[in-house]
Design an enzyme around this catalytic site. Sequence first.
Site, PDB file in Angstrom:
ATOM      1  N   ASP A   1      -2.942   7.335  -3.634  1.00 37.46           N
ATOM      2  CA  ASP A   1      -4.244   7.956  -3.838  1.00 37.46           C
ATOM      3  C   ASP A   1      -4.545   8.914  -2.696  1.00 37.46           C
ATOM      4  O   ASP A   1      -3.832   8.940  -1.692  1.00 37.46           O
ATOM      5  CB  ASP A   1      -5.341   6.886  -3.955  1.00 37.46           C
ATOM      6  CG  ASP A   1      -5.356   5.932  -2.771  1.00 37.46           C
ATOM      7  OD1 ASP A   1      -4.267   5.643  -2.231  1.00 37.46           O
ATOM      8  OD2 ASP A   1      -6.434   5.477  -2.372  1.00 37.46           O
TER       9      ASP A   1
ATOM     10  N   ASP B   1       0.879  -1.159   0.000  1.00 38.71           N
ATOM     11  CA  ASP B   1       0.000   0.000   0.000  1.00 38.71           C
ATOM     12  C   ASP B   1       0.926   1.220   0.000  1.00 38.71           C
ATOM     13  O   ASP B   1       2.120   1.108   0.245  1.00 38.71           O
ATOM     14  CB  ASP B   1      -0.905  -0.055   1.248  1.00 38.71           C
ATOM     15  CG  ASP B   1      -2.037   0.961   1.162  1.00 38.71           C
ATOM     16  OD1 ASP B   1      -2.153   1.640   0.129  1.00 38.71           O
ATOM     17  OD2 ASP B   1      -2.803   1.070   2.143  1.00 38.71           O
TER      18      ASP B   1
END
Length: 539
Positions: free
Chosen positions: A122, A87
């Site tokens: 993001d 991630d």
Amino acid sequence: MSFEIRDRDLLARIGKLETKSGVIETPLLLPVINPTVQLIMPRIMQEEFGCRALITNAYIVKKHFEEEAVEKGIHDFLDFKGLVVTDSGAYQILVYGDVEVTPEEIVRYQEEINADIATILDVPTGWTTSKQQAQHTVNETLKRARELAKIKTRDDIAWVGPVQGGKHLDLVARSARKIGTLPFQIHALGSPTSVMEQYLFVVLADMILTAKKNLPLERPLHLFGAGHPFMFALAIALGCDLFDSAAYAIYARKERYMTEYGTTRLDELEYFPCSCPACNKNDPQSVRAMPKIEKQKMLAKHNLHASFSELRRIKQTIIEGRLWEHLELRAHGHPALFKALKNLKKHADYLEKQSPVTKKSGLFFFSSLGLIRPEVVRHKDRLFGRYSPPKEAEVLVLLPQTQTKPFHKSREQRRALRRVGQELGDRMRRVHVCTYAAPFGVTPRELDEVYPLSQYEIATPLDDKTIEYVAKQVSRYIVTTGYKGVILLQDVKVWKGKMAKACRRACEKKKISLTMFSPEKPWDGRVLKDLAMAIEKVL
Ligand SMILES: [Zn+2]
């Protein structure tokens, strides 16, 4: 990278995801590894849990072990031989407001440490965000997603394209539609963590389905931050393929014990309702007496076992075609989950379109909740969309359902039809026999062996909603077909006069004759004779 779907039920699928470090099977749970503080080491995950993939945070790795992880590669650095997903630190943006890394740096870094599946940086929408701010997170995430192609230098890493928008479903739809056109191999639904913490499963289901409806279905979908086994069934049934769990460790630190139907505090437990290796060796009292770190390790192990075993259970129900039944079972674990299941009514048509048409198993119906099921919706759509009664049919004879299925082969219906046939002779071909049955409604005789119209069991007595649904279907059937008259054999004990009322109203509307029989015992010999005479009259 390829994703091959092998089995399906509802929107759930069992898939094979091929990556540069091997093939993994989905639905898959990725335990979260925090390299700075870890209760269960990755090697133990592999050896004791058979865990073949995990997820770690590239931002934290970079911050604390920048060079070391690059030199060793992320697999050796973590001492893990399976698949490593990374991630990007977006979650840290959500918690701390910002991160000390650029989107470009984090893409490069994930390539340098040799991740198998990597995530762009993001911008998470969060839960309390205004519409305007949410719009910004969607746009900024899309901008960074488009830039990935210019930054990345390798083609063997699968990239995750996150969908943002939070509770603003129109933004989720736009985010999914746009990112779905970019060459990502996997998608993820961002920031549902707080939604899950507050048990807002209705919102979660709406978010997932909005994303699904707008993403390419052939790409796996990761639900970020969803790590509690008691909601896996819901998320998987709606089409989520990947999950990550930090929950097993976070809950363990808070001395919380996870099960497939909820969470309990260790100090409330007198028994462990589980026989995983961690629980088998201990009882709650002895665990409470352990030193803190030992206690947390034991709980983390159990929590992980509980998560993996629920996942295996769900996969087995997908193979058997029993995911809905499993979902109903889990929904009874918490009213918030039950509410979410009820709320799927508004998505019933989409669920029907995406669900497999045939299954290996029969269906179990427990209550009117089952009326949302794809099979019930599909029968309704077929009956009113594509079906027409036999050309010669002039009289509709509605018989009540029988215990035995298929209905027309039951002792009761065979006897009735023989009796009527004796009286009518070859005029019988102008008679169309249908069964009214819960939950499917009108079941024409010539179709009652078609799956699943005789492959199901329903709990009786029927609840009012189910009775109303069937009565409504019968009425609609009479109104939309062209019979000269209707003969209704009532089973008053089951249908409480609702069927009579529905037929009366429909026949009045169509201006056709209706003859009703309401005997104490619907299959009585004398009644059958009267039935034949009534049919004769209409013919
Ligand atoms: Zn256990």
